[in-house]
Design a protein around this motif. Structure first.
Motif, mmCIF file in Angstrom:
data_model
loop_
_atom_site.group_PDB
_atom_site.id
_atom_site.type_symbol
_atom_site.label_atom_id
_atom_site.label_comp_id
_atom_site.label_asym_id
_atom_site.label_seq_id
_atom_site.Cartn_x
_atom_site.Cartn_y
_atom_site.Cartn_z
ATOM 1 N N TYR A 80 0.833 -1.192 0.000
ATOM 2 C CA TYR A 80 0.000 0.000 0.000
ATOM 3 C C TYR A 80 0.874 1.250 0.000
ATOM 4 O O TYR A 80 2.074 1.184 0.239
ATOM 5 C CB TYR A 80 -0.919 0.013 1.225
ATOM 6 N N VAL A 81 0.253 2.383 -0.259
ATOM 7 C CA VAL A 81 0.922 3.675 -0.199
ATOM 8 C C VAL A 81 0.545 4.314 1.131
ATOM 9 O O VAL A 81 -0.638 4.361 1.492
ATOM 10 C CB VAL A 81 0.484 4.569 -1.382
ATOM 11 N N SER A 82 1.520 4.813 1.861
ATOM 12 C CA SER A 82 1.272 5.440 3.164
ATOM 13 C C SER A 82 0.212 6.526 3.067
ATOM 14 O O SER A 82 0.214 7.329 2.139
ATOM 15 C CB SER A 82 2.557 6.072 3.705
ATOM 16 N N LEU A 83 -0.705 6.517 4.028
ATOM 17 C CA LEU A 83 -1.769 7.505 4.190
ATOM 18 C C LEU A 83 -2.764 7.566 3.025
ATOM 19 O O LEU A 83 -3.565 8.480 2.954
ATOM 20 C CB LEU A 83 -1.183 8.897 4.473
ATOM 21 N N GLN A 84 -2.718 6.596 2.131
ATOM 22 C CA GLN A 84 -3.685 6.507 1.025
ATOM 23 C C GLN A 84 -4.988 5.928 1.569
ATOM 24 O O GLN A 84 -4.964 5.041 2.420
ATOM 25 C CB GLN A 84 -3.132 5.606 -0.086
ATOM 26 N N VAL A 108 -15.498 -2.109 2.908
ATOM 27 C CA VAL A 108 -14.895 -1.456 4.074
ATOM 28 C C VAL A 108 -13.843 -0.468 3.581
ATOM 29 O O VAL A 108 -13.266 -0.636 2.510
ATOM 30 C CB VAL A 108 -14.265 -2.466 5.067
ATOM 31 N N SER A 109 -13.604 0.570 4.377
ATOM 32 C CA SER A 109 -12.662 1.631 4.003
ATOM 33 C C SER A 109 -11.648 1.857 5.114
ATOM 34 O O SER A 109 -11.936 1.607 6.278
ATOM 35 C CB SER A 109 -13.422 2.934 3.753
ATOM 36 N N CYS A 110 -10.475 2.349 4.727
ATOM 37 C CA CYS A 110 -9.459 2.689 5.720
ATOM 38 C C CYS A 110 -8.458 3.647 5.121
ATOM 39 O O CYS A 110 -8.418 3.851 3.908
ATOM 40 C CB CYS A 110 -8.741 1.437 6.222
ATOM 41 N N THR A 111 -7.648 4.225 5.988
ATOM 42 C CA THR A 111 -6.473 4.993 5.585
ATOM 43 C C THR A 111 -5.261 4.143 5.926
ATOM 44 O O THR A 111 -5.127 3.663 7.057
ATOM 45 C CB THR A 111 -6.406 6.335 6.333
ATOM 46 N N ALA A 112 -4.399 3.937 4.943
ATOM 47 C CA ALA A 112 -3.220 3.089 5.145
ATOM 48 C C ALA A 112 -2.275 3.712 6.170
ATOM 49 O O ALA A 112 -2.142 4.934 6.241
ATOM 50 C CB ALA A 112 -2.491 2.883 3.825
ATOM 51 N N PRO A 113 -1.616 2.863 6.963
ATOM 52 C CA PRO A 113 -0.642 3.385 7.933
ATOM 53 C C PRO A 113 0.578 3.964 7.222
ATOM 54 O O PRO A 113 0.810 3.705 6.048
ATOM 55 C CB PRO A 113 -0.274 2.147 8.755
ATOM 56 N N VAL A 114 1.342 4.735 7.965
ATOM 57 C CA VAL A 114 2.569 5.313 7.418
ATOM 58 C C VAL A 114 3.630 4.225 7.352
ATOM 59 O O VAL A 114 3.890 3.537 8.335
ATOM 60 C CB VAL A 114 3.063 6.487 8.289
ATOM 61 N N ARG A 115 4.181 4.050 6.184
ATOM 62 C CA ARG A 115 5.245 3.058 5.997
ATOM 63 C C ARG A 115 6.575 3.704 6.395
ATOM 64 O O ARG A 115 6.924 4.758 5.893
ATOM 65 C CB ARG A 115 5.287 2.612 4.544
ATOM 66 N N PRO A 116 7.314 3.082 7.295
ATOM 67 C CA PRO A 116 8.599 3.668 7.698
ATOM 68 C C PRO A 116 9.557 3.770 6.511
ATOM 69 O O PRO A 116 9.614 2.882 5.667
ATOM 70 C CB PRO A 116 9.143 2.692 8.736
ATOM 71 N N ASP A 117 10.293 4.863 6.456
ATOM 72 C CA ASP A 117 11.325 5.013 5.442
ATOM 73 C C ASP A 117 12.542 4.200 5.858
ATOM 74 O O ASP A 117 12.762 3.965 7.044
ATOM 75 C CB ASP A 117 11.723 6.481 5.295
#
Length: 166
Positions: A80-84, A108-117
């Motif tokens: 996923y893309v972070s915050l998408q 169902v819907s959600c906002t993806a978590p932030v992926r660590p750099d």
């Protein structure tokens, strides 16, 4: 030639049962989007599940994976893309005669978590014959913990040698 799956119509519900639709739920952790769904009541006819996803701004859902078997009712989305923002649904599929039917779950819907750099500027400094000093730059603080692994060249394995909380 195999027949393309088709969505369940009201008449089809007499064949596969109106309760043969999975119920989808979602749980977002700090690093995953975890989907799980109920097994349809007529699970003996279910061959598997198709998981679909649509990102915000997209018109159509895209098949992201297929889980085979009636009991395989979970999926971790790590691509996923972070915050998408994403919408998901699951479709059970079954074969009745020569026809493949699908029954769609709720969306169902959600906002993806932030992926660590990734860590930057990793350096190793020998401190003694048995110690190394590891140092790095952390580009963000979006992680729960950091694991340090050691690679064993003899048997090609990785072992966690330290865990550092954020």
């Amino acid at each position: 030639m195999s027949q393309a799956p088709r969505k369940v119509t009201p008449r089809d519900s007499e064949i596969i049962g109106s309760t043969n639709k999975p119920f989808l739920s979602i749980n977002v952790t700090s690093s995953n989007i975890y989907l799980s769904w109920t097994q349809p009541t007529m699970s003996s006819t279910v061959l598997g599940y198709r998981i679909y996803r649509k990102a915000a701004g997209e018109t159509n859902f895209t098949l992201i994976t297929t889980n085979g078997g009636a009991n395989n009712t979970t999926y971790y989305d790590t691509n996923y893309v972070s915050l998408q923002n994403y919408d998901y649904y699951v479709a059970s599929y079954c074969m009745v005669g020569a026809t493949v039917f699908t029954a769609e779950s709720n969306i169902v819907s959600c906002t993806a978590p932030v992926r660590p750099d990734p860590m930057e500027s990793l350096s190793l400094t020998p401190m003694s014959t048995t110690q190394l000093l590891l140092s790095w730059i952390s580009p963000n603080t979006y992680f729960d913990e950091l694991e340090i692994h050691r690679h064993n060249l003899t048997n090609n394995t990785h072992n966690i040698i330290a865990t550092i909380p954020n």
